[in-house]
Design an enzyme around this catalytic site. Structure first.
Site, PDB file in Angstrom:
ATOM      1  N   LYS A   1       0.805  -1.222   0.000  1.00 21.15           N
ATOM      2  CA  LYS A   1       0.000   0.000   0.000  1.00 21.15           C
ATOM      3  C   LYS A   1       0.845   1.283   0.000  1.00 21.15           C
ATOM      4  O   LYS A   1       2.051   1.245   0.246  1.00 21.15           O
ATOM      5  CB  LYS A   1      -0.930  -0.018   1.229  1.00 21.15           C
TER       6      LYS A   1
ATOM      7  N   TYR B   1     -12.556  -1.832  -3.782  1.00 21.47           N
ATOM      8  CA  TYR B   1     -13.025  -1.928  -2.403  1.00 21.47           C
ATOM      9  C   TYR B   1     -14.552  -1.790  -2.294  1.00 21.47           C
ATOM     10  O   TYR B   1     -15.073  -1.420  -1.234  1.00 21.47           O
ATOM     11  CB  TYR B   1     -12.332  -0.877  -1.533  1.00 21.47           C
TER      12      TYR B   1
ATOM     13  N   ASN C   1      -1.952   0.414   6.754  1.00 21.04           N
ATOM     14  CA  ASN C   1      -1.451  -0.846   7.306  1.00 21.04           C
ATOM     15  C   ASN C   1      -0.587  -1.651   6.337  1.00 21.04           C
ATOM     16  O   ASN C   1      -0.476  -2.871   6.446  1.00 21.04           O
ATOM     17  CB  ASN C   1      -2.601  -1.669   7.892  1.00 21.04           C
TER      18      ASN C   1
ATOM     19  N   HIS D   1      -2.303  -5.379   1.738  1.00 23.31           N
ATOM     20  CA  HIS D   1      -3.610  -6.035   1.619  1.00 23.31           C
ATOM     21  C   HIS D   1      -3.349  -7.454   1.156  1.00 23.31           C
ATOM     22  O   HIS D   1      -2.443  -7.680   0.353  1.00 23.31           O
ATOM     23  CB  HIS D   1      -4.490  -5.333   0.573  1.00 23.31           C
TER      24      HIS D   1
ATOM     25  N   GLU E   1      -9.548 -10.982  -7.372  1.00 23.10           N
ATOM     26  CA  GLU E   1      -8.596  -9.876  -7.260  1.00 23.10           C
ATOM     27  C   GLU E   1      -7.429 -10.049  -8.228  1.00 23.10           C
ATOM     28  O   GLU E   1      -6.954  -9.077  -8.825  1.00 23.10           O
ATOM     29  CB  GLU E   1      -8.111  -9.765  -5.806  1.00 23.10           C
TER      30      GLU E   1
HETATM   31  P1  CMP Z   1      -7.592  -4.339   3.592  1.00 21.10           P
HETATM   32  O1  CMP Z   1      -7.187  -5.752   3.849  1.00 21.10           O
HETATM   33  O2  CMP Z   1      -6.915  -3.659   2.459  1.00 21.10           O
HETATM   34  O3  CMP Z   1      -9.165  -4.286   3.358  1.00 21.10           O
HETATM   35  C1  CMP Z   1      -9.975  -3.203   3.791  1.00 21.10           C
HETATM   36  C2  CMP Z   1      -9.183  -2.162   4.468  1.00 21.10           C
HETATM   37  O4  CMP Z   1      -9.933  -1.208   5.167  1.00 21.10           O
HETATM   38  C3  CMP Z   1      -8.310  -2.792   5.532  1.00 21.10           C
HETATM   39  O5  CMP Z   1      -7.271  -3.500   4.910  1.00 21.10           O
HETATM   40  C4  CMP Z   1      -7.902  -1.591   6.355  1.00 21.10           C
HETATM   41  O6  CMP Z   1      -6.692  -1.022   5.939  1.00 21.10           O
HETATM   42  C5  CMP Z   1      -9.031  -0.612   6.076  1.00 21.10           C
HETATM   43  N1  CMP Z   1      -9.718  -0.305   7.323  1.00 21.10           N
HETATM   44  C6  CMP Z   1     -10.354  -1.170   8.116  1.00 21.10           C
HETATM   45  N2  CMP Z   1     -10.854  -0.519   9.181  1.00 21.10           N
HETATM   46  C7  CMP Z   1     -10.528   0.772   9.039  1.00 21.10           C
HETATM   47  C8  CMP Z   1     -10.775   1.923   9.817  1.00 21.10           C
HETATM   48  N3  CMP Z   1     -11.458   1.873  10.961  1.00 21.10           N
HETATM   49  N4  CMP Z   1     -10.298   3.084   9.337  1.00 21.10           N
HETATM   50  C9  CMP Z   1      -9.629   3.139   8.183  1.00 21.10           C
HETATM   51  N5  CMP Z   1      -9.360   2.074   7.397  1.00 21.10           N
HETATM   52  C10 CMP Z   1      -9.810   0.906   7.839  1.00 21.10           C
END
Ligand code: CMP
Length: 139
Positions: free
Chosen positions: A10, A50, A113, A116, A127
């Site tokens: 990311k 998403y 984070n 993904h 995906e």
């Molecule tokens: P990902 O696995 O990419 O799939 C959905 C994403 O939403 C997840 O990782 C997080 O990075 C993001 N996400 C989940 N909860 C929150 C939150 N409370 N605020 C912002 N982003 C979020």
């Protein structure tokens, strides 16, 4: 069984030059990177990818973040690749991630984070097909 899974490095990670460090974690775990490309998502693509989260309160934040810098999309192959990748990534929230995981070491927050990974065989197939043609997967 040998599986394929889809991964995204990311914006928070590409921005901090962590592409190689994260790829090294996958490879050390026995996951082979059989496809990899650095791309810039458009807002429409991020919203589409998403789409399952479109009703969540963090949807706007998530999609804006995902277009804020380039990302690296990859296909990982190996024994139980989906579960293994989730293990290497660690919990979604870095505060809950186990020692040695990518999110524990590199993630900044639940949103920023670093990675993904697909959560199931069906989503992995969808995906992968969204970002790669069959010719780009070189196992
Ligand atoms: P990902 O696995 O990419 O799939 C959905 C994403 O939403 C997840 O990782 C997080 O990075 C993001 N996400 C989940 N909860 C929150 C939150 N409370 N605020 C912002 N982003 C979020």
């Amino acid at each position: 069984a040998i599986q394929r899974t889809f991964s995204i490095i990311k914006p928070d990670a590409t921005k901090r030059n962590l592409t190689g460090a994260i790829a090294a974690k996958f490879e050390a775990a026995g996951l082979r990177i059989i496809a990899s490309k650095r791309i810039q998502l458009s807002l429409a693509q991020a919203q589409d990818f998403y789409g399952v989260h479109s009703e969540r309160p963090f949807f706007g934040e998530l999609t804006e973040f995902m277009i804020s810098e380039p990302i690296v999309v990859q296909v990982l192959e190996g024994e139980d690749a989906i579960a293994k990748n989730r293990e290497v990534m660690g919990a979604t929230n870095p505060a809950d991630a186990a020692d040695g995981t990518i999110r524990k070491e590199f993630a900044l927050s639940i949103g920023e984070n670093s990675v993904h990974g697909s959560d199931a065989p069906e989503t992995a197939a969808e995906e992968i097909a969204y970002f790669f043609s069959g010719l780009e997967l070189v196992g």
